[in-house]
Design a protein around this motif. Structure first.
Motif, PDB file in Angstrom:
ATOM      1  N   TYR A 217       2.056  -6.264   1.102  1.00 59.22           N
ATOM      2  CA  TYR A 217       0.793  -5.846   1.706  1.00 59.22           C
ATOM      3  C   TYR A 217       0.430  -4.408   1.362  1.00 59.22           C
ATOM      4  O   TYR A 217      -0.678  -4.138   0.898  1.00 59.22           O
ATOM      5  CB  TYR A 217       0.826  -6.055   3.216  1.00 59.22           C
ATOM      6  N   THR A 227      -8.139  -7.899  -1.579  1.00 59.73           N
ATOM      7  CA  THR A 227      -7.447  -8.348  -0.372  1.00 59.73           C
ATOM      8  C   THR A 227      -8.031  -9.617   0.226  1.00 59.73           C
ATOM      9  O   THR A 227      -7.701 -10.003   1.340  1.00 59.73           O
ATOM     10  CB  THR A 227      -7.504  -7.246   0.716  1.00 59.73           C
ATOM     11  N   ILE A 236      -2.779  -4.525   5.097  1.00 56.93           N
ATOM     12  CA  ILE A 236      -2.193  -3.601   4.133  1.00 56.93           C
ATOM     13  C   ILE A 236      -1.807  -2.280   4.790  1.00 56.93           C
ATOM     14  O   ILE A 236      -1.082  -1.480   4.206  1.00 56.93           O
ATOM     15  CB  ILE A 236      -3.156  -3.344   2.945  1.00 56.93           C
TER      16      ILE A 236
END
Lengths: 266, 328, 263
Positions: A217, A227, A236
């Protein structure tokens, strides 16, 4: 706190003990290095042959690897003592830790403090530089700050897993296979980008055993990766909070285990 | 000082089947059983007492000690060591107890003894002056100076035991738990260790609980013994009374001048063992006047060369108890 | 002979004794298989034109089968090393059996357990979840079996030699890791060696490592390996013999060391 000084003294004593065996110290360093090099070469071989894995290029894979290894550095130094915890309990040597006016957990950690874990940090920095040479990441203050948080958070996640698995020894005693599974084998997952795995595993590595937060992530942030395929784009940034939460949880389970401690024989 | 009320510790044991097929069966399920390692025991130990805590293997000795030191949590019951509950206030209790495990050392094995002591000084927050005084004391009484700078791993068993004893007393604990402190030691060192323990108990008034299979340790050091068997305390009191209670007898070693093929004895004497036609070992009750036997020998023409009396030993009494020949 | 059978049985029972360990190791092997099949699936899909003789299906089969071979070997170096370190080995040297045979019996016990209790369920699960079961002719299986026996001998030699290093070094762990590293890289446990150019295959074939996983699996799947089956067998014999001699040498020196140390 005064206690911290004592723990540091114990860690230093542990380092001193290991230095006594200079020959095996060096051999160990060398072989650990060789192991990781072999691991990296194996993956590199695949990438060389096929250009990318799951649309992650050589540089991106290197960066992924670096985050993993950097997090391992702190944990390898300070949390190595937990790997052999099952033996400590089986031989009855943990009793001594219970009798001293200190936290038994920290005693176990500090008595086996191992500076050679630093090898991981060196490897990690190496990997980051290699990644950089392929990718030209623009490093600024924010990115560095986030990197520190990510490595700390990643370390917390890895440390929590070790504490949890070690705690099992309080009840079932024989946990060496669990160690192998959760501490070593699980790393294999992280060598490759999670998007190559099935949805179920991605779920597992995000919500159940949040290993994905160690490198997959956060890598999206540094590498500006898309993403949209993640469960949630904000993940993330989740490494540090997930790490702290896991740490708190693992310490709680350890406490439970300590209270249920049945000691060896009688 | 130490107060134990209705203390119990139960363990859950999984029963496994043996053999090839049994092991496969155990893979799926196994029966559970409750082992009452310590079963509702109670006792009080006053400050400065030295108590021998004995019992056969698996009787519950170590389990009791582990609960007293805070390693194990009791299943039920209450323990107070100098007013502190060991498992609830573990750290506080740690400052007031010292423990020596005969089989395992508390020293850092890869470091010189000196460094272990230095670590302990920090851990137990001992000030420099007290530490120095204690060091001198141990150097004096145990000869610690001879190997103080040696790596713990390289010490002989005797040296290691001395170091462990000193280490356990560094922080001036009020209670000392000794678990097999003389195991494997040669006679000279054993004596030194016993003298040291006695000195500590008498001069410094340290309460000592001694767990050991070495009966001589008990006889030399303790006046009171507690005997535990199958989780229950079977005897708690003076050693002298224990011998009487179990009913062990004196022994007589008789040597005859002329060979005696068949020795016939009057009541209540009996033959324990015949070594040869010249030497017999006889059983003799404690309060019996020996003159009666001498008269008997004289009247029946047995000519005595030598007669030795052996007083009843605690070891015999305990053996009898372990063998289940006594009901208390 | 009866002694060795008993040893095998005891070793089998020991393997079963730990329930948790059984289920966890199963999970462990499953995990590896999953990771590798995922990797190959992804790679194969992205590179379907440059796989050489491999297809997505066959690569997945390769991953599963080579991992199963790994599982069937088991892991029991700790048996000897702990004994040597603690000195208990002296008791074994006094007993009326040869140390190597004891090691072999123990390994066989572990391996039989591994085959029945782990490899077999894994085989079923893996092909159910991940791939299609390959068509294997009886002849092919026969060839595979011959290779497997030789590979097992190589595995035994390595394990025994590594364990015997405990006679000389206090920490054998490093050597185990080194061995693991070499296996990871050269044995084809993850990557079939013939996916690489010929010159790499040639070099690797001189080390004993690809004989552990790559060649047996390749034979089973009929994947081209650069030489005839007959040549492969002769290479196996060469590898087993040289490794065997080296192993015996280490063992011999180790025993000598114990005898001289005494006490």
């Amino acid at each position: 706190m005064e206690e911290v000084k004592i723990y540091i003294q114990m860690a230093l004593a542990s380092i001193k003990s290991r230095m006594e065996y200079k020959a095996s110290f060096i051999i160990f360093l060398f072989t650990i290095f060789a192991f990781y090099v072999a691991q990296v070469l194996a993956i590199t071989a695949i990438i060389f042959r096929f250009q990318s894995i799951g649309s992650w290029s050589m540089g991106e894979m290197a960066f992924l690897y670096s985050l993993l290894v950097l997090s391992q550095g702190l944990v390898a130094c300070g949390f190595g003592g937990l790997l052999d915890f099952g033996t400590l309990i089986r031989t009855g040597n943990f009793d001594r830790a219970m009798i001293r006016p200190l936290s038994p957990l920290i005693q176990v950690l500090m008595n086996d403090f191992d500076l050679t874990g630093f090898v991981h940090v060196v490897l990690g920095i190496l990997a980051v530089s290699i990644a950089n040479s392929f990718l030209q990441i623009k490093w600024d203050a924010l990115k560095i700050f986030v990197l520190v948080l990510v490595v700390l958070g990643g370390s917390c996640i890895l440390a929590s897993i070790r504490i949890l698995i070690a705690s099992v020894a309080f009840w079932a005693v024989e946990n060496s296979s669990l160690i192998h599974l959760f501490v070593f084998s699980s790393r294999e997952f992280l060598l490759y980008p999670m998007n190559i795995y099935s949805k179920g595993v991605k779920f597992l590595l995000t919500f159940l055993i949040p290993l994905g937060f160690i490198n997959f992530y956060p890598a999206h942030f540094f590498l500006n990766k898309d993403t949209s395929s993640l469960f949630h784009p904000y993940f993330i940034f989740g490494t540090f909070p997930v790490g702290i939460s896991m740490l708190i949880l693992s310490l709680y389970v350890w406490k439970l285990g300590q209270n249920a401690y049945e000691s060896a024989g009688g | 000082m130490i107060s134990v009320k209705n203390l119990s510790k139960h363990f859950v044991i999984r029963k496994r089947k043996s053999g090839f097929w049994g092991s496969i069966q155990s893979l799926i399920y196994s029966q559970k059983e409750i082992l009452k390692a310590v079963d509702d025991i109670s006792f009080e130990i006053a400050q400065g007492e030295l108590v021998g805590y004995i019992g056969p293997n698996g009787a519950g000795k170590s389990t009791t000690i582990k609960m007293l030191t805070g390693i194990l949590r009791p299943t039920s019951g209450e323990i107070l060591v100098n007013g502190i509950n060991p498992s609830k206030e573990r750290k506080k209790n740690a400052f007031q107890i010292g423990v020596v495990f005969g089989q395992r050392s508390q020293l850092w094995m890869d470091l010189p003894v000196e460094e272990s002591f230095d670590l302990l000084k920090s851990i137990y927050k001992i000030d420099e002056q007290t530490f120095r005084k204690k060091k001198e004391f141990f150097f004096d009484l145990l000869g610690l100076g001879d190997f103080y700078k040696q790596q713990a791993r390289k010490l002989s068993l005797g040296q290691r035991m001395k170091a462990d004893l000193a280490a356990s007393l560094l922080h001036s604990p009020k209670v000392l738990f000794l678990d097999e402190p003389t195991i494997g030691l040669d006679l000279l060192v054993k004596e030194k260790v016993r003298d040291f323990i006695r000195e500590i108990n008498e001069k410094e008034k340290v309460t000592i609980i001694l767990t050991t299979h070495d009966i001589q340790d008990i006889e030399f050091l303790a006046k009171r013994i507690m005997l535990i068997d199958k989780g229950k305390i079977r005897y708690d009191g003076a050693i002298a009374d224990f011998n009487k209670l179990v009913g062990t007898e004196s022994r007589l070693n008789v040597h005859f001048i002329h060979p005696v093929k068949n020795l016939i004895l009057p009541e209540p004497y009996s033959i324990q063992k015949k070594f040869s036609d010249y030497q017999y070992l006889l059983n003799m009750p404690e309060d019996e006047p020996i003159g009666k036997l001498l008269d008997y020998f004289h009247k029946n023409g047995y000519s005595l060369q030598e007669l030795q009396r052996e007083k009843p030993e605690l070891a015999d009494a305990i053996k009898k108890m372990y063998a289940g020949k006594v009901e208390l | 002979m009866e002694t060795y059978l008993k040893l095998i049985s005891k070793s089998f029972q020991r393997s079963i004794a730990y329930k948790l360990e059984y289920y966890v190791s199963l999970a462990n092997a499953f995990l590896y298989i999953f990771i590798f099949t995922s990797v190959w699936k992804t790679v194969a899909r992205e590179n379907s034109s440059s796989l050489g003789t491999w297809t997505e299906d066959s690569l997945i089969q390769y991953a599963i089968l080579s991992t199963l071979i790994k599982v069937s070997y088991g892991r029991n170096e700790s048996l000897l090393t702990t004994k040597i370190k603690s000195g208990d080995i002296a008791y074994d040297l006094l007993k009326p059996y040869h140390l190597f045979m004891m090691y072999v019996s123990d390994s066989l016990g572990v391996s039989i357990f591994q085959l029945l209790a782990r490899a077999f369920p894994l085989l079923v699960f893996s092909f159910f979840f991940f791939g299609t079961f390959p068509h294997i002719k009886l002849v092919t299986f026969g060839k595979f079996f011959i290779c497997y026996v030789f590979s097992y001998l190589i595995y035994l030699c390595f394990g025994f030699a590594l364990s015997c290093l405990a006679f000389f070094f206090t920490e054998v762990f490093s050597f185990m890791i080194l061995y693991s590293a070499l296996v990871t890289l050269l044995s084809g446990s993850v990557i079939p060696v013939n996916i690489f150019p010929n010159w790499i295959q040639e070099i690797v074939s001189w080390t004993p490592f690809p004989y552990l996983y790559f060649y047996p699996t390749a034979v089973l799947l009929n994947s081209p390996i650069n030489f005839s089956f007959e040549k492969l067998i002769s290479m196996y014999i060469f590898q087993v013999s040289s490794l065997g001699v080296l192993t015996y040498f280490i063992y011999f020196l180790g025993i000598r060391k114990v005898e001289f140390a005494g006490g």
